[in-house]
Design an enzyme around this catalytic site. Structure first.
Site, PDB file in Angstrom:
ATOM      1  N   LYS A  13      23.485  28.709  46.345  1.00 25.75           N
ATOM      2  CA  LYS A  13      23.694  27.756  47.488  1.00 25.75           C
ATOM      3  C   LYS A  13      22.421  28.022  48.623  1.00 25.75           C
ATOM      4  CE  LYS A  13      28.037  28.974  48.263  1.00 25.75           C
ATOM      5  NZ  LYS A  13      28.333  29.739  46.978  1.00 25.75           N
ATOM      6  N   ARG A  88      35.600  26.789  52.092  1.00 30.08           N
ATOM      7  CA  ARG A  88      36.015  27.762  50.981  1.00 30.08           C
ATOM      8  C   ARG A  88      37.251  27.488  50.377  1.00 30.08           C
ATOM      9  NH1 ARG A  88      31.561  31.152  51.164  1.00 30.08           N
ATOM     10  NH2 ARG A  88      31.891  33.370  50.325  1.00 30.08           N
ATOM     11  N   ARG A 127      21.478  41.288  42.722  1.00 30.21           N
ATOM     12  CA  ARG A 127      20.977  40.763  43.886  1.00 30.21           C
ATOM     13  C   ARG A 127      20.856  42.076  45.104  1.00 30.21           C
ATOM     14  NH1 ARG A 127      23.562  35.360  46.309  1.00 30.21           N
ATOM     15  NH2 ARG A 127      25.088  36.853  46.982  1.00 30.21           N
ATOM     16  N   ARG A 162      24.400  44.797  48.624  1.00 28.48           N
ATOM     17  CA  ARG A 162      25.669  44.340  49.899  1.00 28.48           C
ATOM     18  C   ARG A 162      26.901  45.170  49.188  1.00 28.48           C
ATOM     19  NH1 ARG A 162      25.671  37.965  50.165  1.00 28.48           N
ATOM     20  NH2 ARG A 162      27.937  38.392  50.036  1.00 28.48           N
ATOM     21  N   ARG A 173      35.794  38.715  44.056  1.00 30.73           N
ATOM     22  CA  ARG A 173      35.184  37.358  44.708  1.00 30.73           C
ATOM     23  C   ARG A 173      35.007  36.328  43.617  1.00 30.73           C
ATOM     24  NH1 ARG A 173      29.403  39.152  46.401  1.00 30.73           N
ATOM     25  NH2 ARG A 173      29.246  37.107  47.098  1.00 30.73           N
TER      26      ARG A 173
HETATM   27  P1  ADP Z   1      27.830  34.395  48.780  1.00 29.99           P
HETATM   28  O1  ADP Z   1      26.854  33.987  49.357  1.00 29.99           O
HETATM   29  O2  ADP Z   1      28.166  35.546  47.572  1.00 29.99           O
HETATM   30  O3  ADP Z   1      28.755  33.173  48.289  1.00 29.99           O
HETATM   31  P2  ADP Z   1      28.872  34.629  51.443  1.00 29.99           P
HETATM   32  O4  ADP Z   1      27.607  35.285  51.884  1.00 29.99           O
HETATM   33  O5  ADP Z   1      28.995  33.139  51.402  1.00 29.99           O
HETATM   34  O6  ADP Z   1      28.915  35.196  49.975  1.00 29.99           O
HETATM   35  O7  ADP Z   1      30.134  35.328  51.967  1.00 29.99           O
HETATM   36  C1  ADP Z   1      30.642  36.764  52.029  1.00 29.99           C
HETATM   37  C2  ADP Z   1      31.924  37.116  52.424  1.00 29.99           C
HETATM   38  O8  ADP Z   1      31.996  36.286  53.899  1.00 29.99           O
HETATM   39  C3  ADP Z   1      32.869  36.377  51.758  1.00 29.99           C
HETATM   40  O9  ADP Z   1      33.242  37.093  50.611  1.00 29.99           O
HETATM   41  C4  ADP Z   1      33.899  36.009  52.663  1.00 29.99           C
HETATM   42  O10 ADP Z   1      34.566  37.301  52.926  1.00 29.99           O
HETATM   43  C5  ADP Z   1      33.378  35.788  54.042  1.00 29.99           C
HETATM   44  N1  ADP Z   1      33.420  34.411  54.192  1.00 29.99           N
HETATM   45  C6  ADP Z   1      32.052  33.459  54.032  1.00 29.99           C
HETATM   46  N2  ADP Z   1      32.392  32.125  53.935  1.00 29.99           N
HETATM   47  C7  ADP Z   1      33.727  32.277  54.247  1.00 29.99           C
HETATM   48  C8  ADP Z   1      34.522  31.011  54.382  1.00 29.99           C
HETATM   49  N3  ADP Z   1      34.320  29.717  54.633  1.00 29.99           N
HETATM   50  N4  ADP Z   1      35.999  31.373  54.544  1.00 29.99           N
HETATM   51  C9  ADP Z   1      36.433  32.565  54.548  1.00 29.99           C
HETATM   52  N5  ADP Z   1      35.566  33.571  54.315  1.00 29.99           N
HETATM   53  C10 ADP Z   1      34.212  33.614  54.285  1.00 29.99           C
END
Ligand code: ADP
Ligand code: ZN
Length: 215
Positions: A13, A88, A127, A162, A173
């Protein structure tokens, strides 16, 4: 363009969003990046979010909605935005529909970036992310390593694994994704707002989006 990007963690994404911003000047809004910035700054929001994030759990909807209500009303969003990592959950998607109505935003579509699970797992374990909150460049030790191991090419800060990208946190996750986020695909499909792309690579996703929006 005003686009919601859907897809499992590691689907790309962030990469797709960055490529799309270059097309028409729309801004990338990554809730993960914003939250990591807040944690680094130890703001009230950051302190509340930190524990959930380390465990690979979702941050509560109420915190996310407050944060996004502010973000979506900033002037740089007028031209367009790419929502990366939000919504999400179904409650977030419903709240977003309401918020769009309230502030008068019509979005173009939700794009589901569909990547096979084995590729996702491999990507997440390899990553590396720049730890500078203003940069957050993404690398991959196999396919896209930084020129100097462990150092960000762009800003010279450390490129690290991370805390939520250990194997245990990753499988957690992914389980959370399947349970809470995957249902959004049906949510937007039912509204006739979904474009689903089998993503062999990011360029294929960009082409499909350009095609759909006649860009
Ligand atoms: P990835 O890029 O691997 O999908 P993100 O960087 O988007 O992960 O998100 C990292 C963390 O931030 C998630 O595991 C969650 O804890 C939190 N997070 C991010 N976006 C949301 C959201 N829309 N609702 C709830 N938690 C979120
Ligand atoms: Zn960097």
């Amino acid at each position: 363009m005003k686009v919601i990007l859907l897809g499992a963690p590691g689907a790309g994404k962030g990469t797709v969003a960055k490529l799309l911003t270059a097309l028409d000047g729309s801004v990338q809004i990554s809730t993960g990046d914003i939250l990591r910035g807040e944690v680094q700054a130890q703001s009230d929001l950051g302190k509340e979010a930190e524990g959930y994030m380390k465990a690979g759990d979702l941050v509560p909807d109420s915190l996310i909605m407050g944060m996004m209500e502010k973000r979506l009303q900033q002037p740089d969003c007028e031209k367009g935005f790419l929502l990366d990592g939000f919504p999400r959950t179904i409650p977030q998607a419903e709240a977003l529909t309401e918020l769009f109505g309230k502030i008068g935003i019509t979005f173009d579509m939700a794009v589901n970036i569909d990547v096979p699970k084995d590729i996702i797992l491999d990507r997440l374990c390899t990553r590396r992310t720049c730890e500078n909150p203003d940069c957050q460049a993404i690398y991959n030790v196999k396919s896209n390593p930084p020129k100097v191991e462990g150092i960000c090419d762009k800003c010279g800060a450390k490129a690290i694994q991370r805390e939520d990208e250990t194997e245990e946190a990753i499988s957690h996750r992914l389980a959370t994704y399947n349970e809470k986020t995957a249902p959004l695909i049906g949510f937007y499909e039912d509204k006739g707002m979904l474009l689903s792309v089998e993503a062999v690579n990011s360029d294929a996703v960009i082409e499909a989006i350009k095609d759909k929006l006649s860009l």
